[in-house]
Design a protein around this motif. Sequence first.
Motif, PDB file in Angstrom:
ATOM      1  N   PRO A  89       0.806  -1.232   0.000  1.00 18.16           N
ATOM      2  CA  PRO A  89       0.000   0.000   0.000  1.00 18.16           C
ATOM      3  C   PRO A  89       0.832   1.271   0.000  1.00 18.16           C
ATOM      4  O   PRO A  89       1.848   1.365   0.694  1.00 18.16           O
ATOM      5  N   PRO A  90       0.424   2.276  -0.766  1.00 19.34           N
ATOM      6  CA  PRO A  90       1.104   3.575  -0.703  1.00 19.34           C
ATOM      7  C   PRO A  90       0.778   4.281   0.603  1.00 19.34           C
ATOM      8  O   PRO A  90      -0.323   4.121   1.141  1.00 19.34           O
ATOM      9  N   HIS A  91       1.734   5.051   1.129  1.00 21.58           N
ATOM     10  CA  HIS A  91       1.527   5.792   2.369  1.00 21.58           C
ATOM     11  C   HIS A  91       1.192   7.254   2.077  1.00 21.58           C
ATOM     12  O   HIS A  91       0.254   7.795   2.624  1.00 21.58           O
ATOM     13  N   PHE A  92       2.019   7.892   1.258  1.00 19.66           N
ATOM     14  CA  PHE A  92       1.930   9.317   0.926  1.00 19.66           C
ATOM     15  C   PHE A  92       2.240  10.226   2.110  1.00 19.66           C
ATOM     16  O   PHE A  92       2.276  11.443   1.953  1.00 19.66           O
ATOM     17  N   GLY A 108      -0.156  -0.881  -4.307  1.00 16.77           N
ATOM     18  CA  GLY A 108       1.077  -0.441  -4.940  1.00 16.77           C
ATOM     19  C   GLY A 108       1.517  -1.324  -6.088  1.00 16.77           C
ATOM     20  O   GLY A 108       0.717  -2.081  -6.653  1.00 16.77           O
ATOM     21  N   PRO A 109       2.809  -1.259  -6.452  1.00 20.96           N
ATOM     22  CA  PRO A 109       3.327  -1.960  -7.631  1.00 20.96           C
ATOM     23  C   PRO A 109       3.099  -3.467  -7.651  1.00 20.96           C
ATOM     24  O   PRO A 109       2.998  -4.065  -8.723  1.00 20.96           O
ATOM     25  N   ARG A 110       2.997  -4.099  -6.473  1.00 21.53           N
ATOM     26  CA  ARG A 110       2.879  -5.556  -6.413  1.00 21.53           C
ATOM     27  C   ARG A 110       1.456  -6.060  -6.670  1.00 21.53           C
ATOM     28  O   ARG A 110       1.213  -7.254  -6.808  1.00 21.53           O
ATOM     29  N   ARG A 111       0.494  -5.128  -6.730  1.00 22.38           N
ATOM     30  CA  ARG A 111      -0.920  -5.486  -6.767  1.00 22.38           C
ATOM     31  C   ARG A 111      -1.290  -6.478  -7.877  1.00 22.38           C
ATOM     32  O   ARG A 111      -2.059  -7.413  -7.680  1.00 22.38           O
ATOM     33  N   ALA A 112      -0.786  -6.280  -9.090  1.00 23.99           N
ATOM     34  CA  ALA A 112      -1.183  -7.114 -10.226  1.00 23.99           C
ATOM     35  C   ALA A 112      -0.679  -8.550 -10.114  1.00 23.99           C
ATOM     36  O   ALA A 112      -1.166  -9.441 -10.814  1.00 23.99           O
ATOM     37  N   TYR A 113       0.266  -8.780  -9.211  1.00 23.34           N
ATOM     38  CA  TYR A 113       0.910 -10.084  -9.145  1.00 23.34           C
ATOM     39  C   TYR A 113       0.606 -10.844  -7.854  1.00 23.34           C
ATOM     40  O   TYR A 113       0.795 -12.068  -7.801  1.00 23.34           O
ATOM     41  N   PHE A 242      13.719   3.131  -6.151  1.00 23.06           N
ATOM     42  CA  PHE A 242      12.960   3.371  -7.381  1.00 23.06           C
ATOM     43  C   PHE A 242      11.505   2.957  -7.201  1.00 23.06           C
ATOM     44  O   PHE A 242      10.578   3.734  -7.494  1.00 23.06           O
ATOM     45  N   TRP A 243      11.273   1.743  -6.691  1.00 24.83           N
ATOM     46  CA  TRP A 243       9.902   1.270  -6.531  1.00 24.83           C
ATOM     47  C   TRP A 243       9.171   2.056  -5.444  1.00 24.83           C
ATOM     48  O   TRP A 243       7.957   2.256  -5.535  1.00 24.83           O
ATOM     49  N   GLN A 244       9.900   2.539  -4.476  1.00 26.96           N
ATOM     50  CA  GLN A 244       9.271   3.386  -3.461  1.00 26.96           C
ATOM     51  C   GLN A 244       8.812   4.704  -4.091  1.00 26.96           C
ATOM     52  O   GLN A 244       7.750   5.232  -3.757  1.00 26.96           O
ATOM     53  N   SER A 245       9.599   5.227  -5.024  1.00 27.44           N
ATOM     54  CA  SER A 245       9.218   6.484  -5.686  1.00 27.44           C
ATOM     55  C   SER A 245       7.979   6.297  -6.559  1.00 27.44           C
ATOM     56  O   SER A 245       7.191   7.228  -6.739  1.00 27.44           O
TER      57      SER A 245
END
Length: 357
Positions: A89-92, A108-113, A242-245
């Motif tokens: 999940p993103p925090h912001f 976040g980025p891992r969602r689709a997998y 990078f993935w955090q950004s």
Amino acid sequence: MPKAVEHFIHTINAAVKNKKPIYIRGGNSKYFYGGQLTSQTYEILDAAAYSGIVNYEPSELIITARAGTRLSDLEATLSEHHQMLAFEPPHFDENATLGGCIATGLSGPRRAYTGAVRDFVLGVRMLDGKGDDLHFGGQVMKNVAGYDVSRLVTGAMGTLGVLLEVSLKVLPLPSMEITLGMQMTKPEAIDKMHHWASKPLPISATCFYNDHLFVRLSGAESAVHAARLKLGGEEIKQAKSFWQSIREHTHPFFHSGTRLWRLSLKSSTPKLSLPGEQLLEWGGALRWLASDENLNENTIRAQAEAAGGHATLFSGNKSSAQIFHPLTSYMMTLHKRLKQKFDPAGIFNPGRMYPEY
């Protein structure tokens, strides 16, 4: 009953009596997301006041925490046992809470997998619009009879009730992770990601931007090494940052326009002909569009619908646009009926999802 919960119930009852809306907030890290409250005067219900981990069984891969618990604290506890929130999940904001995470339903980025937020929600405890303390779902990974309300409130933007506690399924951290970078065009990247989706590859994130495709591999060392040889590309240093950004929207792309649109489409959708910068995630199924305010929202939504998807105005100037994709009259009727059942007085976050409720 904890004093914080008693205070919440008192706030709800007073709001119903005085016909005054309630703005439910936790860390307030995602206030920019969704519509603004339709009422100029409202009571603030500070859900962050009810925090802490209620139960955690690392061997069972289940954790239950109060809605005001900070995501950073929750993830730190999981990390001690080499586990994670798999939907990333993103925090912001450092004050982001579990309740806000569930209410917005953002992944976040891992969602689709690995799956979306709602795929990992096992149960919730919440207060409805009458101040009743309700429990839905449970703390076990099995099918249950009846309506799956715990997933229904995920992404409801706090319009159905006040979250108190959430039980989540967690997963072990991967033993190895690397990120590969490859230079190619957008059509080539879309074809690549669509092709890889049908293969048994340990892909945990993809991102395409500025003619570069980035692929994260996660899992057992043998599987990661084998996939690296098959996919090619160069290993990217500082991959974690990078993935955090990308997850936290600190990457320069997310500040390259005055409006940020979130388009959910079929992953095989060809390149969209829309003006503005684009960044692709989730194997091509999530397409971010950074545009200026002159780009008509109907143009964006028409292309999204033609591709079998929908478009959300994620952030930026929202004064002249509808935030979430318009619903059909049938779906809007269902939404209103649910709202009436859970929040008969209409006091919870009016306008955060749609102006109609």
